[in-house]
Motif scaffolding. Structure first.
Motif, short mmCIF file in Angstrom:
data_model
loop_
_atom_site.label_atom_id
_atom_site.label_comp_id
_atom_site.label_asym_id
_atom_site.label_seq_id
_atom_site.Cartn_x
_atom_site.Cartn_y
_atom_site.Cartn_z
N MET A 153 -47.49 28.90 -5.37
CA MET A 153 -48.72 29.55 -6.48
C MET A 153 -49.93 29.59 -5.30
N VAL A 154 -50.50 28.63 -4.79
CA VAL A 154 -51.83 28.61 -4.05
C VAL A 154 -51.78 29.83 -3.02
N VAL A 155 -50.74 29.96 -2.22
CA VAL A 155 -50.74 31.10 -1.46
C VAL A 155 -50.83 32.33 -1.93
N SER A 156 -49.87 32.48 -2.97
CA SER A 156 -50.05 33.74 -3.61
C SER A 156 -51.27 34.21 -4.01
N PHE A 157 -52.10 33.19 -4.76
CA PHE A 157 -53.47 33.42 -5.26
C PHE A 157 -54.50 33.78 -4.09
N LEU A 158 -54.37 32.98 -3.00
CA LEU A 158 -55.09 33.26 -1.85
C LEU A 158 -54.78 34.73 -1.30
N VAL A 159 -53.55 35.14 -1.10
CA VAL A 159 -53.05 36.10 -0.49
C VAL A 159 -53.71 37.56 -1.51
N ALA A 160 -53.38 37.18 -2.69
CA ALA A 160 -53.93 38.42 -3.70
C ALA A 160 -55.26 38.51 -3.68
N VAL A 161 -56.10 37.85 -3.43
CA VAL A 161 -57.52 37.90 -3.47
C VAL A 161 -57.89 38.77 -2.25
N PHE A 162 -57.32 38.46 -1.11
CA PHE A 162 -57.72 39.60 -0.16
C PHE A 162 -56.85 40.68 -0.21
N TYR A 163 -55.50 40.57 -0.43
CA TYR A 163 -54.99 41.83 -0.67
C TYR A 163 -55.28 43.05 -1.40
N ASN A 164 -56.01 42.84 -2.59
CA ASN A 164 -56.30 43.70 -3.47
C ASN A 164 -57.83 44.21 -2.82
N VAL B 133 -67.74 48.33 -6.48
CA VAL B 133 -67.14 49.49 -7.66
C VAL B 133 -65.68 49.71 -7.16
N CYS B 134 -65.25 49.79 -6.05
CA CYS B 134 -64.02 49.94 -5.57
C CYS B 134 -63.20 48.98 -6.07
N LEU B 135 -63.47 47.79 -5.68
CA LEU B 135 -62.87 46.38 -6.09
C LEU B 135 -62.91 46.04 -7.32
N ILE B 136 -63.81 46.97 -8.07
CA ILE B 136 -63.63 46.49 -9.67
C ILE B 136 -62.51 47.29 -10.11
N VAL B 137 -62.15 48.72 -9.48
CA VAL B 137 -61.25 49.60 -9.95
C VAL B 137 -59.89 49.10 -9.60
N ALA B 138 -59.94 48.44 -8.37
CA ALA B 138 -58.54 47.89 -7.74
C ALA B 138 -58.06 46.75 -8.65
N TRP B 139 -58.89 45.81 -9.21
CA TRP B 139 -58.55 44.77 -10.00
C TRP B 139 -58.31 45.48 -11.56
N LEU B 140 -59.03 46.35 -12.01
CA LEU B 140 -58.69 46.98 -13.40
C LEU B 140 -57.17 47.60 -13.28
N LEU B 141 -56.78 48.05 -12.19
CA LEU B 141 -55.54 48.61 -11.91
C LEU B 141 -54.42 47.51 -12.07
N VAL B 142 -54.60 46.56 -11.45
CA VAL B 142 -53.76 45.26 -11.57
C VAL B 142 -53.59 44.92 -12.84
N TYR B 143 -54.99 44.59 -13.53
CA TYR B 143 -54.84 44.15 -15.00
C TYR B 143 -54.20 45.13 -15.88
N PHE B 144 -54.42 46.41 -16.03
CA PHE B 144 -53.84 47.27 -16.85
C PHE B 144 -52.41 47.42 -16.66
N LEU C 20 -57.44 35.62 -14.56
CA LEU C 20 -57.13 35.46 -13.32
C LEU C 20 -57.62 36.53 -12.34
N CYS C 21 -57.63 37.91 -12.96
CA CYS C 21 -58.39 38.73 -12.20
C CYS C 21 -59.80 38.64 -12.06
N LEU C 22 -60.32 38.30 -13.01
CA LEU C 22 -61.92 38.01 -12.83
C LEU C 22 -62.32 37.20 -11.79
N ILE C 23 -61.53 36.09 -11.80
CA ILE C 23 -61.80 34.85 -10.96
C ILE C 23 -61.44 35.29 -9.64
N SER C 24 -60.46 35.98 -9.21
CA SER C 24 -59.99 36.69 -7.97
C SER C 24 -61.13 37.74 -7.63
N PHE C 25 -61.51 38.62 -8.66
CA PHE C 25 -62.61 39.52 -8.30
C PHE C 25 -63.79 39.04 -7.54
#
Length: 594
Positions: A99-110, A179-190, A442-447
């Motif tokens: 779970m920790v690795v998935s979270f850390l990878v998701a943070v930079f992958y997005n 701005v692009c990072l916000i759009v990327a995390w909004l895509l994931v969230y929706f 989760l998306c907000l913290i990652s962002f």
């Protein structure tokens, strides 16, 4: 083991159909690495010869691991933490590590997807913004940094990243990247707003669209001049390279990481299946499709790289032809691309002294083909330059970056699910709390954490995360998954589970791989990987216009405090494995003593 009687399991969401499940697993496994990492390894490791260690690693390491994860997820119908706690409380730390690795990878992958979106938005311009160098402020000359390097390099390093020359120089926050990072995390969230119900619909597009684009690029690439040169370079085997141990290590790590095992996402996805489902055929299909995609993607990639190499080679010759024509006052078209070598040799015999004073370039097609690049260098520099030479370059740019965004989004589904599912199964979050708010949090913290990648030094930090977060921890997690399933849960129990789910027991190939070959391979790869890493102090490549060899990147050592961050990223996800085991061992000791 019999059927689950847990009411929570009975209420567990389910896939609408088998295709939806398979597309999600394939989308998670097939990621950016299939497009920009595998072709690079083929290029530097003897072309077709690299396929031998790659396929061996697939058969004896990749397929057994993916089968094991799909089987235990389907049987226990829980997320990664709950699965390992069910097998043994002492193994609960394995799920936490995933779970920790998935979270850390998701943070930079997005954050990579944010870069892709930035290029996608700029792909509608005519001409493309990385085609020409910008003028200086007084509009009397071109920007010097751009002229010394290339427009594509300048757009990537200066216009996109506005990169600093050192990781210790943070620079300012780049608002356009935010701005692009916000759009990327909004895509994931929706896409995740209704869990697998909404994600399952999204994969029909995100998992299939890349194949459509790859096919379009394949057809176009094969018609380009130089495509044959690129494909010959790709598939011509260099058998001597197989004597290099590094080839076998890279093949094993590539197949391991490209299948996305040990993240917990595949366990979560298979947990939404019915218990009676042939997980063996699912595992084989996902594994083979993933590897076939890597091979399939290599053909258009190298067709276009061959086209770019031939274009650069011809431009090099044209530079020399113009110089020779002006120097010797020759008629136009006296020297052509076709007769260049003959005419040059003739002139060199007669006027060797004069020719030696000219600044002629060394033009060799093989040299241009050897110019390898992977990752962001391939996507944002090499490919963007190649698309400039193609008619209708805007269309190709839009298709290419849409494909990359689809690949990144599909992979994000598995990473986010590898975090959300364990949290829900652990009942860390109250049942009455809406799932969409959990996903939003989760998306907000990652962002917020990913904002570090929007700094001027952000690219250096992202490369560091990419190199170290998903390396040693995943190898250790996978090793403990095998040991926990086969030697703690037991081969006989696991075989009975598979018989219950599929109607047949695993054959000798699967048993031998799970019990001996796969753990041994993982152990060898882990030891070799660590041995290579400790031999040399970690370094990174910096873009420094003041560097004497600029536009080559400057190799620098990580500062001591950054090196401590690297150790933290490598060690922290793994700490839960021994800590949870020690916790339960101490409880057992206390109970026995009292």
């Amino acid at each position: 083991m019999g059927k689950s009687r847990d009411s929570e399991v009975e209420e567990r969401p389910k896939w609408d159909n088998k295709i939806q499940y398979l597309l999600t697993c394939i989308g998670f496994a097939v990621g950016l690495g299939n497009v920009w990492r595998f072709p690079f390894l083929c290029q530097i490791y003897g072309g077709g010869a690299f396929l031998i260690p790659y396929l061996i690693a697939l058969v004896f390491e990749g397929l057994p691991l993916i089968y094991l994860e799909l089987a235990i997820g389907q049987k226990f119908r829980k997320g990664s933490i709950s699965v390992w706690k069910t097998i043994s409380p002492y193994l609960g730390g394995v799920g936490i590590a995933s779970m920790v690795v998935s979270f850390l990878v998701a943070v930079f992958y997005n954050s990579i997807m944010a870069w892709v979106l930035w290029y996608f938005f700029h792909s509608f311009q005519d001409p493309l913004p990385w085609k020409n160098c910008p003028l200086t402020a007084n509009r009397t000359a071109y920007n010097q940094e751009c002229e010394v390097s290339t427009p594509a390099n300048y757009f990537w390093y200066r216009k996109t990243l506005d990169i600093t020359s050192d990781i210790e120089i943070s620079g300012s926050m780049k608002w356009w990247m935010v701005v692009c990072l916000i759009v990327a995390w909004l895509l994931v969230y929706f896409c995740f707003i209704k869990g697998i119900a909404s994600m399952g619909k999204a994969v029909y597009i995100t998992s299939t669209f890349p194949y459509l684009v790859l096919t379009i690029f394949l057809i176009r690439g094969l018609t380009l001049p130089g495509a044959t040169d690129g494909l010959i370079y790709l598939f011509t085997p260099d058998w001597k390279i197989l004597k290099n141990p590094q080839v076998w290590l890279d093949a094993a790590t590539q197949i391991f990481f490209s299948l996305s095992v040990a993240f917990g996402g595949l366990i979560a996805f298979s947990s939404y299946n019915l218990e009676k489902n042939n997980c063996e055929s699912d595992a084989v299909l996902v594994g083979l499709v993933n590897s076939a995609t890597s091979l399939y993607a290599s053909i258009p990639v190298f067709s276009i790289l061959g086209f770019k190499a031939l274009t650069n080679y011809n431009n090099c010759l044209k530079h020399n032809i113009l110089l020779l024509t002006n120097t010797f006052d020759l008629p136009e078209n006296n020297i052509t691309l076709e007769n260049y070598n003959d005419r040059f040799n003739a002139l060199n015999k007669t006027f060797s002294d004069k020719i030696s004073t000219l600044s002629l370039k060394e033009c060799d097609l093989q040299t241009f083909l050897d110019q390898s690049a992977s990752g962001t260098g391939l996507a944002f520099i090499i490919f963007t330059e190649a698309m400039l030479e193609m008619p209708g370059s805007q269309v190709w740019a839009i298709l290419f970056f849409t494909m990359l965004a689809s690949l990144a989004l599909s992979s994000m589904f598995g990473l986010i699910e590898g975090v959300l599912r364990p949290l829900k199964d652990l009942n860390v979050i109250p049942r009455w709390f809406p799932d969409r708010l959990v996903t939003a949090a989760l998306c907000l913290i990652s962002f917020l954490l990913a904002l570090i990648f929007c700094l001027g030094s952000g690219n250096y930090w992202l490369e560091m995360f990419n190199n170290y977060v998903g390396s040693i921890p995943l190898l250790i997690i996978a090793f403990f998954e095998l040991i926990g399933t086969i030697y703690v849960h037991g081969m006989k129990n696991f075989s009975d589970d598979i018989f219950y789910m599929t109607g047949k027991r695993p054959n000798m190939y699967w048993k031998v791989c799970w019990m001996f070959i796969s753990p041994a391979m993982l152990l060898v790869v882990l030891i070799a990987y660590v041995a290579i890493q400790v031999q040399e102090y970690p370094k990174y490549s910096a873009w420094n216009p003041a560097y004497e060899l600029f536009p080559q990147t400057q190799t620098k050592k990580y500062p001591a405090w950054v090196f401590s961050v690297i150790l933290f990223l490598c060690v922290t996800p793994m700490c839960s494995i021994p800590l949870v085991a020690l916790y339960h061992l101490s409880r057992w000791g206390i109970r026995r003593f009292t």
